[in-house]
Design a protein around this motif. Structure first.
Motif, PDB file in Angstrom:
ATOM      1  N   HIS A 142       0.835  -1.212   0.000  1.00 41.43           N
ATOM      2  CA  HIS A 142       0.000   0.000   0.000  1.00 41.43           C
ATOM      3  C   HIS A 142       0.870   1.262   0.000  1.00 41.43           C
ATOM      4  O   HIS A 142       2.069   1.198   0.250  1.00 41.43           O
ATOM      5  CB  HIS A 142      -0.887   0.032   1.254  1.00 41.43           C
ATOM      6  CG  HIS A 142      -0.076   0.125   2.521  1.00 41.43           C
ATOM      7  ND1 HIS A 142       0.513  -0.962   3.111  1.00 41.43           N
ATOM      8  CD2 HIS A 142       0.260   1.181   3.296  1.00 41.43           C
ATOM      9  CE1 HIS A 142       1.171  -0.587   4.187  1.00 41.43           C
ATOM     10  NE2 HIS A 142       1.039   0.712   4.322  1.00 41.43           N
ATOM     11  N   ASP A 144       0.825   5.091   2.098  1.00 43.87           N
ATOM     12  CA  ASP A 144       0.249   5.636   3.329  1.00 43.87           C
ATOM     13  C   ASP A 144      -0.510   6.925   3.036  1.00 43.87           C
ATOM     14  O   ASP A 144      -0.233   7.607   2.049  1.00 43.87           O
ATOM     15  CB  ASP A 144       1.365   5.943   4.340  1.00 43.87           C
ATOM     16  CG  ASP A 144       2.080   4.684   4.804  1.00 43.87           C
ATOM     17  OD1 ASP A 144       1.435   3.623   4.842  1.00 43.87           O
ATOM     18  OD2 ASP A 144       3.276   4.783   5.116  1.00 43.87           O
ATOM     19  N   HIS A 191       4.798  -0.051  -0.099  1.00 40.30           N
ATOM     20  CA  HIS A 191       5.381  -0.995   0.869  1.00 40.30           C
ATOM     21  C   HIS A 191       4.298  -1.849   1.531  1.00 40.30           C
ATOM     22  O   HIS A 191       3.108  -1.533   1.451  1.00 40.30           O
ATOM     23  CB  HIS A 191       6.156  -0.236   1.954  1.00 40.30           C
ATOM     24  CG  HIS A 191       5.272   0.706   2.721  1.00 40.30           C
ATOM     25  ND1 HIS A 191       4.932   1.954   2.243  1.00 40.30           N
ATOM     26  CD2 HIS A 191       4.632   0.589   3.907  1.00 40.30           C
ATOM     27  CE1 HIS A 191       4.130   2.551   3.100  1.00 40.30           C
ATOM     28  NE2 HIS A 191       3.928   1.736   4.129  1.00 40.30           N
TER      29      HIS A 191
HETATM   30 FE   FE2 Z   1       2.331   1.876   5.529  1.00 42.07          FE
END
Ligand code: FE2
Ligand code: AKG
Length: 211
Positions: A142, A144, A191
């Protein structure tokens, strides 16, 4: 918000200015406080900085505190939710925010050549995450919801785990207690968290958001 905790945790003594000063000296890496960044920072992948942030006492005490409260949430985020507790629930948001603002933000401004005042006025969403082989073991790949993300290693009594960055083909398996990595949040450093194989893995994640 004051948690209902039985023990008198030293980590919760941070309300007056004198207590804050003692708290910083007691838990934060002195070379971060003295701004000697270039001696302590590594860049294991481009744009990701690794540095010693807190000492082991801090990490031990905050895990104890979180386990004592034991109010883990599993649905705070619509996408890619973690099993976590917000630091406000532990009465640690304010001091953790100040620690980032005082000692990490100046380093970020220097290392990323950040410009303008807004970087000094970021909101931080700080939460302690728990991965375990009996509950949440991994976090899918994903981005952030942040400009920058700090990920602090709190323990190393686990197998597996670590943060994987596929673009760089790199697994960063922080196992040095108190070390943190910081990376851009929402464009360049896609990540995820590799599954835990045994034990519990605890980290603190901070999403740093510009207003
Ligand atoms: Fe993350
Ligand atoms: O567990 C990790 O190392 C990564 C956690 C993470 O990516 C997140 O909370 O957004």
């Amino acid at each position: 918000m004051k948690p209902t905790l039985t023990n008198n945790h030293p980590i919760l003594k941070h309300h007056t200015n004198d207590e804050k000063k003692i708290w910083f000296e007691k838990y934060v890496n002195p070379l971060l406080i003295s701004q000697e960044y270039d001696l302590i920072i590594d860049e294991p992948i481009p744009g990701l900085f690794l540095f010693p942030f807190f000492n082991e006492n801090f990490c031990k005490e905050i895990i104890q505190l979180a386990e004592e409260l034991n109010q883990w949430e599993v649905d705070r985020h619509d996408n890619y939710p973690t099993t976590d507790i917000l630091l406000e629930k532990l009465d640690l948001k304010h001091i953790y925010d100040e620690t980032i603002q005082n000692f990490v933000t100046p380093m970020l401004v220097a290392k990323y050549n950040l410009q303008g005042r807004s970087w000094y006025q970021m909101d931080h969403e700080n939460f302690i995450i728990k991965y375990s082989d009996t509950a949440q073991k991994h976090l899918s790949l994903h981005h952030d919801n942040s400009a920058l993300t700090i990920n602090l290693c709190l323990n190393n009594e686990f197998e597996g785990g670590g943060t994987y960055f596929p673009k760089f083909k790199k697994l960063l398996r922080l196992d040095k207690i108190g070390y943190a990595m910081v990376h851009p949040g929402n464009i360049t450093h896609f990540h995820g968290a590799r599954p835990i194989e045994s034990g519990n893995r605890y980290i603190i994640v901070s999403f740093l958001k510009t207003q």
